[in-house]
Motif scaffolding. Structure first.
Motif, PDB file in Angstrom:
ATOM      1  N   ILE A   9      18.879  48.027 -11.229  1.00  0.00           N
ATOM      2  CA  ILE A   9      18.502  46.655 -10.849  1.00  0.00           C
ATOM      3  C   ILE A   9      17.461  46.737  -9.737  1.00  0.00           C
ATOM      4  O   ILE A   9      17.640  47.482  -8.770  1.00  0.00           O
ATOM      5  CB  ILE A   9      19.717  45.882 -10.279  1.00  0.00           C
ATOM      6  N   CYS A  10      16.404  45.958  -9.847  1.00  0.00           N
ATOM      7  CA  CYS A  10      15.413  45.907  -8.765  1.00  0.00           C
ATOM      8  C   CYS A  10      15.835  44.831  -7.765  1.00  0.00           C
ATOM      9  O   CYS A  10      15.833  43.642  -8.090  1.00  0.00           O
ATOM     10  CB  CYS A  10      14.024  45.593  -9.296  1.00  0.00           C
ATOM     11  N   THR A  11      16.182  45.268  -6.567  1.00  0.00           N
ATOM     12  CA  THR A  11      16.588  44.303  -5.536  1.00  0.00           C
ATOM     13  C   THR A  11      15.390  43.996  -4.644  1.00  0.00           C
ATOM     14  O   THR A  11      15.337  44.389  -3.482  1.00  0.00           O
ATOM     15  CB  THR A  11      17.746  44.870  -4.701  1.00  0.00           C
ATOM     16  N   PHE A  12      14.417  43.327  -5.238  1.00  0.00           N
ATOM     17  CA  PHE A  12      13.322  42.819  -4.400  1.00  0.00           C
ATOM     18  C   PHE A  12      13.246  41.300  -4.522  1.00  0.00           C
ATOM     19  O   PHE A  12      13.536  40.590  -3.588  1.00  0.00           O
ATOM     20  CB  PHE A  12      11.970  43.474  -4.740  1.00  0.00           C
ATOM     21  N   CYS A  13      12.895  40.789  -5.700  1.00  0.00           N
ATOM     22  CA  CYS A  13      12.765  39.325  -5.796  1.00  0.00           C
ATOM     23  C   CYS A  13      13.897  38.740  -6.632  1.00  0.00           C
ATOM     24  O   CYS A  13      14.703  39.458  -7.219  1.00  0.00           O
ATOM     25  CB  CYS A  13      11.388  38.927  -6.336  1.00  0.00           C
ATOM     26  N   GLY A  14      13.942  37.421  -6.682  1.00  0.00           N
ATOM     27  CA  GLY A  14      15.036  36.708  -7.353  1.00  0.00           C
ATOM     28  C   GLY A  14      15.079  36.893  -8.854  1.00  0.00           C
ATOM     29  O   GLY A  14      15.997  36.406  -9.518  1.00  0.00           O
ATOM     30  N   THR A  15      14.102  37.615  -9.438  1.00  0.00           N
ATOM     31  CA  THR A  15      14.138  37.898 -10.877  1.00  0.00           C
ATOM     32  C   THR A  15      15.174  38.973 -11.180  1.00  0.00           C
ATOM     33  O   THR A  15      15.690  39.049 -12.301  1.00  0.00           O
ATOM     34  CB  THR A  15      12.743  38.363 -11.360  1.00  0.00           C
ATOM     35  N   LEU A  16      15.486  39.807 -10.188  1.00  0.00           N
ATOM     36  CA  LEU A  16      16.495  40.877 -10.317  1.00  0.00           C
ATOM     37  C   LEU A  16      16.376  41.622 -11.650  1.00  0.00           C
ATOM     38  O   LEU A  16      17.374  41.705 -12.398  1.00  0.00           O
ATOM     39  CB  LEU A  16      17.917  40.309 -10.167  1.00  0.00           C
ATOM     40  N   CYS A  17      15.194  42.139 -11.932  1.00  0.00           N
ATOM     41  CA  CYS A  17      15.001  42.874 -13.196  1.00  0.00           C
ATOM     42  C   CYS A  17      16.053  43.976 -13.310  1.00  0.00           C
ATOM     43  O   CYS A  17      16.326  44.684 -12.340  1.00  0.00           O
ATOM     44  CB  CYS A  17      13.609  43.501 -13.228  1.00  0.00           C
ATOM     45  N   ASP A  18      16.639  44.119 -14.502  1.00  0.00           N
ATOM     46  CA  ASP A  18      17.786  45.031 -14.642  1.00  0.00           C
ATOM     47  C   ASP A  18      17.508  46.150 -15.638  1.00  0.00           C
ATOM     48  O   ASP A  18      18.425  46.703 -16.227  1.00  0.00           O
ATOM     49  CB  ASP A  18      19.031  44.241 -15.069  1.00  0.00           C
ATOM     50  N   HIS A  36       9.065  50.875 -15.236  1.00  0.00           N
ATOM     51  CA  HIS A  36       9.254  49.478 -15.671  1.00  0.00           C
ATOM     52  C   HIS A  36       9.152  48.454 -14.533  1.00  0.00           C
ATOM     53  O   HIS A  36       9.052  47.264 -14.826  1.00  0.00           O
ATOM     54  CB  HIS A  36      10.610  49.248 -16.376  1.00  0.00           C
ATOM     55  N   ALA A  37       9.226  48.875 -13.278  1.00  0.00           N
ATOM     56  CA  ALA A  37       9.150  47.884 -12.195  1.00  0.00           C
ATOM     57  C   ALA A  37       7.700  47.437 -12.001  1.00  0.00           C
ATOM     58  O   ALA A  37       6.766  48.133 -12.393  1.00  0.00           O
ATOM     59  CB  ALA A  37       9.677  48.487 -10.893  1.00  0.00           C
ATOM     60  N   CYS A  38       7.519  46.259 -11.376  1.00  0.00           N
ATOM     61  CA  CYS A  38       6.177  45.862 -10.952  1.00  0.00           C
ATOM     62  C   CYS A  38       5.821  46.672  -9.696  1.00  0.00           C
ATOM     63  O   CYS A  38       6.651  47.411  -9.159  1.00  0.00           O
ATOM     64  CB  CYS A  38       6.128  44.363 -10.677  1.00  0.00           C
ATOM     65  N   ALA A  39       4.595  46.487  -9.210  1.00  0.00           N
ATOM     66  CA  ALA A  39       4.132  47.309  -8.076  1.00  0.00           C
ATOM     67  C   ALA A  39       5.013  47.109  -6.847  1.00  0.00           C
ATOM     68  O   ALA A  39       5.375  48.072  -6.166  1.00  0.00           O
ATOM     69  CB  ALA A  39       2.679  46.968  -7.758  1.00  0.00           C
ATOM     70  N   ILE A  40       5.432  45.847  -6.585  1.00  0.00           N
ATOM     71  CA  ILE A  40       6.247  45.651  -5.374  1.00  0.00           C
ATOM     72  C   ILE A  40       7.650  46.213  -5.557  1.00  0.00           C
ATOM     73  O   ILE A  40       8.217  46.777  -4.637  1.00  0.00           O
ATOM     74  CB  ILE A  40       6.322  44.169  -4.889  1.00  0.00           C
ATOM     75  N   GLY A  41       8.198  46.057  -6.747  1.00  0.00           N
ATOM     76  CA  GLY A  41       9.532  46.603  -6.998  1.00  0.00           C
ATOM     77  C   GLY A  41       9.527  48.118  -6.869  1.00  0.00           C
ATOM     78  O   GLY A  41      10.401  48.710  -6.232  1.00  0.00           O
ATOM     79  N   ALA A  42       8.528  48.777  -7.469  1.00  0.00           N
ATOM     80  CA  ALA A  42       8.441  50.245  -7.395  1.00  0.00           C
ATOM     81  C   ALA A  42       8.297  50.691  -5.951  1.00  0.00           C
ATOM     82  O   ALA A  42       8.925  51.659  -5.518  1.00  0.00           O
ATOM     83  CB  ALA A  42       7.259  50.729  -8.221  1.00  0.00           C
ATOM     84  N   ALA A 160       4.224  36.342  -7.025  1.00  0.00           N
ATOM     85  CA  ALA A 160       5.485  36.313  -6.280  1.00  0.00           C
ATOM     86  C   ALA A 160       6.659  36.894  -7.074  1.00  0.00           C
ATOM     87  O   ALA A 160       7.595  37.423  -6.485  1.00  0.00           O
ATOM     88  CB  ALA A 160       5.811  34.890  -5.855  1.00  0.00           C
ATOM     89  N   HIS A 161       6.619  36.760  -8.387  1.00  0.00           N
ATOM     90  CA  HIS A 161       7.695  37.292  -9.251  1.00  0.00           C
ATOM     91  C   HIS A 161       6.997  37.979 -10.428  1.00  0.00           C
ATOM     92  O   HIS A 161       7.041  37.477 -11.562  1.00  0.00           O
ATOM     93  CB  HIS A 161       8.591  36.159  -9.772  1.00  0.00           C
ATOM     94  N   PRO A 162       6.371  39.135 -10.188  1.00  0.00           N
ATOM     95  CA  PRO A 162       5.395  39.658 -11.155  1.00  0.00           C
ATOM     96  C   PRO A 162       5.904  39.900 -12.582  1.00  0.00           C
ATOM     97  O   PRO A 162       5.120  39.850 -13.523  1.00  0.00           O
ATOM     98  CB  PRO A 162       4.921  40.961 -10.522  1.00  0.00           C
ATOM     99  N   ARG A 163       7.211  40.158 -12.785  1.00  0.00           N
ATOM    100  CA  ARG A 163       7.680  40.407 -14.152  1.00  0.00           C
ATOM    101  C   ARG A 163       8.397  39.191 -14.754  1.00  0.00           C
ATOM    102  O   ARG A 163       8.908  39.274 -15.881  1.00  0.00           O
ATOM    103  CB  ARG A 163       8.606  41.630 -14.185  1.00  0.00           C
ATOM    104  N   HIS A 164       8.402  38.085 -14.041  1.00  0.00           N
ATOM    105  CA  HIS A 164       9.087  36.886 -14.546  1.00  0.00           C
ATOM    106  C   HIS A 164       8.481  36.460 -15.881  1.00  0.00           C
ATOM    107  O   HIS A 164       9.198  36.176 -16.854  1.00  0.00           O
ATOM    108  CB  HIS A 164       8.926  35.766 -13.502  1.00  0.00           C
TER     109      HIS A 164
HETATM  110  S1  SF4 Z   1       9.618  41.059 -10.764  1.00  0.00           S
HETATM  111 FE1  SF4 Z   1       9.120  43.006  -9.718  1.00  0.00          FE
HETATM  112  S2  SF4 Z   1       9.920  42.718  -7.633  1.00  0.00           S
HETATM  113 FE2  SF4 Z   1      10.866  41.126  -8.900  1.00  0.00          FE
HETATM  114  S3  SF4 Z   1      12.829  42.015  -9.540  1.00  0.00           S
HETATM  115 FE3  SF4 Z   1      11.323  42.461 -11.182  1.00  0.00          FE
HETATM  116  S4  SF4 Z   1      10.508  44.509 -10.703  1.00  0.00           S
HETATM  117 FE4  SF4 Z   1      11.522  43.718  -8.842  1.00  0.00          FE
END
Ligand code: SF4
Length: 437
Positions: A9-18, A36-42, A160-164
């Motif tokens: 799980i990416c614990t950065f933004c509220g999208t919480l990509c899993d 698979h994460a966006c640049a900020i998540g990685a 703000a939520h790059p993978r949303h």
């Molecule tokens: S959009 Fe990016 S920062 Fe937000 S939860 Fe997904 S990978 Fe993480």
């Protein structure tokens, strides 16, 4: 064979990509690559491995010099400033797990604190509106599978939520949206030409702060009634066209962000956006959802709700929970000089609060609990570094659609480093000793 941890799980933004995959070194101690994460998540995962990371608590003297202290000393100092204060502010909570939040709230109850989270400067107005009028919402999974009309109002997920957009809102192929983005029409309402707006089928570039008028105009247009030639700087034909586009969909989802929650009108903007969503349900199915920022700000509202009945701005100083945003919100308390100690966990008011509030924090006994060095840790008297939730310790987090997701531990924290839940449990023990309970 590569040492890969999947379904992280990416614990950065509220999208919480899993769906992240993390490649570890052979001994499992170092993160080598994040997939698979966006640049900020990685970056969040890779940054946790920084060589110059602070790994022990530090106290700052009046000349700005830092001295390392033990976690025990840090817990004693934190308990003392909270117990000595008449009204300590306990702010943040949005970048930690629900388990840690719950221990922190026990401390707040014991010391009669003011508990507030980052919603106070972002979606607090949405929470007030939901209390006023309720909310017809859905999950991101429903939106992915069903929504063929997507509105982004005052938000810019491209940044703000790059993978949303790729995971849920625009590009994925869902059960009833089998052609992905070709199954959907996207409307963006934003005064700026954002990167999200550049992808939209329609961009309504309204005048700054006139969201309430445009939302009202949509409600008029849905009924086919007369509009003036321009509303909020938008020609009426464009409004009628966008209204027809939404009415013609099978499922409309409206995502909204701080462009509408923190502009003129605040919670009233959200009241009427919810009213507009209800109106749309006369013609088709429609839902609305706030784009929550910090990865567990939604969880903070949930945990405060279970424990005290209110999602932010909770005043425990009188022995019972009170709630009055505008009076019991962090910036109002700081500006009116009503708090005499500051405790910050999982957020950065030093970067997000007005400078007058930050100066007040710098003058008061204060502690910042944060894995990072931030503008807040720079002004607080004590900085307590802790393990990264979602990287070095697991814990429950709530996605922006109120779905709880259990985050995972990927690597061990640096030796001897505590998690925020462990540190808060130590503080709670000290508080109980001080109070003799
Ligand atoms: S959009 Fe990016 S920062 Fe937000 S939860 Fe997904 S990978 Fe993480």
């Amino acid at each position: 064979m590569a040492n890969i941890v999947s379904d992280v799980i990416c614990t950065f933004c509220g999208t919480l990509c899993d769906d992240l995959e993390i490649e570890l070194s052979d001994d499992g101690r170092k993160i080598k690559e994040v997939y698979h994460a966006c640049a900020i998540g990685a970056e969040k995962f890779l940054h946790s491995q920084a060589e110059d990371r602070i790994t022990r608590p530090r106290m700052q003297d009046d000349d700005g010099n830092w001295t390392e202290v033990s976690y025990e000393e840090a817990a004693k100092y934190t308990a003392k400033i909270l117990c000595d204060a008449k009204k300590p502010l306990m702010y943040g909570w949005s970048s930690t797990s629900c388990e840690a939040q719950s221990v922190g709230h026990e401390i707040a109850e014991a010391v009669g604190g003011m508990v507030d989270n980052t919603a106070t400067v972002c979606h607090g107005s949405s929470l007030i509106a939901v209390q006023d009028v309720g909310i017809p919402s859905c999950t991101l999974g429903e939106a992915m599978n069903r929504a063929d009309r997507v509105v982004f109002w005052g938000c810019n997920p491209a940044h703000a939520h790059p993978r949303h957009m790729s995971r849920y809102s625009v590009y994925p192929r869902g059960f009833f949206t089998g052609k992905g983005s070709k199954s959907r029409k996207v409307v963006v309402v934003d005064p700026r030409k954002t990167d999200t707006a550049s992808l939209a089928d329609a961009h309504l570039q309204l005048e700054q702060g006139r969201d309430y008028e445009l939302l009202s105009a949509f409600r008029v247009a849905f009924r086919g009634e007369k509009l003036p030639d321009f509303v909020a700087g938008i020609p009426k034909d464009q409004i009628y066209e966008a209204a027809d586009l939404l009415k013609s969909g099978r499922f409309v989802i409206i995502y909204f962000g701080m462009g509408v929650t923190q502009s003129l009108g605040k919670n009233h903007n959200i009241d009427i956006a919810i009213g507009l969503t209800r109106d749309l349900n006369d013609y088709t199915k429609a839902a609305i959802m706030p784009m929550r920022g910090h990865y567990n700000v939604t969880g903070s509202g949930e945990v405060l709700g279970w424990q005290f009945g209110f999602p932010f701005c909770v005043d425990l100083s009188r022995g019972v929970a009170r709630y009055n945003p505008g009076e019991t919100s962090s910036n109002d308390l700081l500006i009116r000089d009503e708090v005499d100690a500051v405790f910050v966990l999982g957020s950065d008011p030093g970067a997000h609060f007005p400078i007058s509030s930050v100066k007040k924090i710098a003058q008061l006994p204060s502690v910042a609990i944060d894995p990072h060095l931030t503008p807040t840790t720079a002004v607080c008297k004590l900085h307590v570094p802790v393990a990264f939730v979602g990287v070095e310790v697991g814990g429950c987090c709530y996605r922006m659609d109120n779905v709880p997701i259990e985050s995972r531990k990927v690597v061990d924290p640096p030796e001897g480093m505590l998690t925020d839940q462990e540190f808060l449990t130590m503080v709670l023990g000290e508080v109980r000793k001080n109070k003799g309970v």
